[in-house]
Design an enzyme around this catalytic site. Structure first.
Site, PDB file in Angstrom:
ATOM      1  N   LYS A  35       0.973  -1.322  -0.126  1.00  8.58           N
ATOM      2  CA  LYS A  35       0.147   0.079  -0.076  1.00  8.58           C
ATOM      3  C   LYS A  35       0.980   1.216   0.026  1.00  8.58           C
ATOM      4  O   LYS A  35       2.094   1.297   0.270  1.00  8.58           O
ATOM      5  CB  LYS A  35      -0.909  -0.193   1.413  1.00  8.58           C
ATOM      6  CG  LYS A  35      -0.081  -0.003   2.576  1.00  8.58           C
ATOM      7  CD  LYS A  35      -1.344   0.048   3.530  1.00  8.58           C
ATOM      8  CE  LYS A  35      -0.327  -0.008   5.066  1.00  8.58           C
ATOM      9  NZ  LYS A  35      -1.170   0.023   6.333  1.00  8.58           N
ATOM     10  N   TYR A 253      17.843  28.867  10.083  1.00 10.84           N
ATOM     11  CA  TYR A 253      16.880  29.658  10.341  1.00 10.84           C
ATOM     12  C   TYR A 253      16.225  29.712  11.784  1.00 10.84           C
ATOM     13  O   TYR A 253      16.333  28.761  12.411  1.00 10.84           O
ATOM     14  CB  TYR A 253      15.315  29.414   9.555  1.00 10.84           C
ATOM     15  CG  TYR A 253      15.339  29.752   8.176  1.00 10.84           C
ATOM     16  CD1 TYR A 253      15.188  31.076   7.692  1.00 10.84           C
ATOM     17  CD2 TYR A 253      15.199  28.819   6.971  1.00 10.84           C
ATOM     18  CE1 TYR A 253      15.294  31.202   6.230  1.00 10.84           C
ATOM     19  CE2 TYR A 253      15.399  29.054   5.874  1.00 10.84           C
ATOM     20  CZ  TYR A 253      15.282  30.002   5.395  1.00 10.84           C
ATOM     21  OH  TYR A 253      15.318  30.387   4.007  1.00 10.84           O
ATOM     22  N   MET A 305      14.265  24.258   3.368  1.00 12.27           N
ATOM     23  CA  MET A 305      13.467  23.375   2.041  1.00 12.27           C
ATOM     24  C   MET A 305      14.512  22.656   1.300  1.00 12.27           C
ATOM     25  O   MET A 305      14.118  21.446   0.834  1.00 12.27           O
ATOM     26  CB  MET A 305      12.664  24.646   1.320  1.00 12.27           C
ATOM     27  CG  MET A 305      12.112  24.165  -0.087  1.00 12.27           C
ATOM     28  SD  MET A 305      11.245  25.248  -1.136  1.00 12.27           S
ATOM     29  CE  MET A 305       9.983  25.839   0.194  1.00 12.27           C
TER      30      MET A 305
END
Length: 373
Positions: A35, A253, A305
Site C-alpha cells: 500500500k 533559520y 526547504m
C-alpha cells in the site's frame, strides 16, 4: 547537472526480507503489503523482488491494476475493500480479493451481479476499533455473506493494535477465536510485529508491511537487530558547501544552533522539499544522525526547504562533493525518525517525487547492479 541527491531502492534487500519472513512464518502464506505505492518505494520498483510472495495487499484499485499490468497473476487483496458499487465490476474484472468490513459494503455486494463468485476477507474488529464488524455482529455478517451467490471463499481477518507493545495480542486473539468458532474458512491476523514476535497468530496468511522494507514495527532499530532484515531504501546526497564557524556563530533559520567552539559545518543538498523531516533536530541533546564520508555525525540547525547542515568535526577531511547518507545501510531510517519525533513509515512514504530514484536490481548472481527506475 542535477542536484546530487538520490534515493536507491535495493531489490536484493527486499528479496532478503521476504526470505526472513518466510523463515519466521514457515507454515503461512504471505501477503506482501505494498500500500501507499509500496511504502514510498514504488510498486514498479519492488515488484521483481517481491513476486515470490503468495499475494499482494494494497488499498488502491489503480495500484491493483498496475500489478496486473506488470504480469502478476496471483491474489491481490484490497485491504479496505471497495467504496462504490461500480468498484465491484473492476474487482471481478481484475480477479481481486476484497475486504468486507461494514454493513454498507455488504449491501453493495448483495446488489451486485458478478458473473462468478468473489473471494472476500471478512474483517472482525477485535479491539483496534478502526474497521471491522463487532464480535457480537460477526457471525451474522458471515452468514449474510455466505448466503450471497456472488461470494466464494471467505477468509476471517483482523488487525492487531499492540503486537509491537507490552499489551500484546492475547486479548485480540481470544476475541477472534471466540467470534469465529466453528465457522469454516482460513484466518489472517498477523501484521509485521506479529510475524516477528507472535508465532501463535500466524495462521493461514500473514500480512507483513514495514518489515518487508527493512524497518522496525516499533520504530526502534534495536528491536529488529539480529533478524537479518536489511534496509530497502537509502537516501544519499553530497556536501555542496563548507563553512567555518567561530564561537557564538549560529546556523539556519531561527538561529537554533550556536557554535560553542571553532568548528566546520557542511551544507548538504537535501531539505524538507525532498522528504527529509523539517522537524529533525539539529540542536539540543538528541540531534539527527547523518553519515559523511561514511563517518557518523549530526545535524546542526534547522532543516530548510532544500538544504540541511551537518557537523564536520568527526570527519575533518570532508569537503565539497563528499558523499552523505541521510538514511540507509549503516544509518537505519528508524534512528532518523526517532530524532525527528516520527516513525520510519512516514519518512519512507514522504520521499518527494523530485528526488531521482534508482534501483539496485537482483541479478543472476544475486548481486546488486544500479539501474534507472
Amino acid at each position: 547537472m542535477p542536484r546530487p541527491i538520490q534515493a536507491v531502492i535495493h531489490q536484493p534487500a527486499l528479496a532478503n526480507n521476504l526470505d526472513v519472513i518466510r523463515r519466521k512464518a514457515p507454515d503461512a502464506r504471505v501477503w506482501a503489503v505494498v500500500k501507499a505505492n509500496a511504502y514510498g518505494h514504488g510498486i514498479r520498483r519492488v515488484f521483481a523482488a517481491l513476486r515470490g510472495a503468495d499475494g499482494f495487499g494494497l488499498l488502491d484499485l489503480n495500484e491493483a491494476v498496475l500489478l496486473r499490468d506488470l504480469g502478476w497473476q496471483g491474489p491481490i487483496l484490497l485491504l479496505e475493500g471497495f467504496f462504490q458499487p461500480q468498484d465491484i465490476a473492476l474487482i471481478e474484472q481484475y480477479r481481486l480479493t476484497t475486504a468486507i468490513h461494514c454493513d454498507e459494503q455488504l449491501r453493495m455486494l448483495e446488489s451486485a451481479r458478478p458473473k462468478g463468485p468473489l473471494a472476500i476477507q471478512l474483517k472482525l474488529n477485535t479491539g483496534m476499533n478502526r474497521l471491522g464488524f463487532h464480535p457480537a455482529e460477526y457471525r451474522a455478517a458471515w452468514e449474510r455473506a455466505r448466503a450471497m451467490p456472488c461470494v466464494g471463499s471467505i477468509v476471517h481477518m483482523t488487525h492487531f493494535s499492540d503486537a509491537d507493545g507490552p499489551r500484546g495480542i492475547a486479548h485480540q486473539v481470544e476475541a477472534f477465536d471466540a467470534a469465529t468458532a466453528n465457522l469454516p474458512g482460513e484466518a489472517s491476523l498477523s501484521n509485521s510485529a506479529a510475524v516477528l514476535w507472535h508465532p501463535q497468530a500466524h495462521r493461514a496468511w500473514v500480512r507483513p508491511g514495514i518489515i518487508l522494507y527493512g524497518a522496525s514495527p516499533t520504530g526502534r532499530d534495536a528491536d529488529i537487530a539480529g533478524t537479518g532484515l536489511q534496509p530497502a531504501m537509502s537516501l544519499h546526497s553530497e556536501l555542496i558547501a563548507v563553512q567555518d564557524l567561530q564561537p557564538g556563530d549560529t546556523v539556519g533559520y531561527g538561529s537554533l544552533f550556536t557554535a560553542e567552539r571553532p568548528m566546520r559545518i557542511g551544507v548538504v543538498a537535501c531539505g524538507y522539499a525532498d522528504g527529509y523531516p523539517r522537524h529533525a533536530s539539529g540542536w539540543g541533546e538528541q540531534r539527527a544522525p547523518v553519515l559523511v564520508d561514511g563517518v557518523r555525525t549530526e545535524l546542526v540547525g534547522r532543516v530548510s526547504m532544500d538544504m540541511l547542515c551537518v557537523d564536520l568535526t568527526p570527519c575533518p577531511k570532508a569537503r565539497v562533493g563528499s558523499p552523505v547518507t541521510l538514511w540507509g545501510q549503516g544509518l537505519p531510517i528508524d534512528e532518523v525518525a526517532q530524532a525527528s519525533g516520527t516513525v520510519g513509515y512516514e519518512l519512507m512514504c514522504a520521499l518527494a517525487p523530485r528526488v531521482p530514484t534508482t534501483v539496485a536490481t537482483i541479478t543472476a548472481s544475486d548481486s546488486a547492479a544500479p539501474a534507472v527506475a
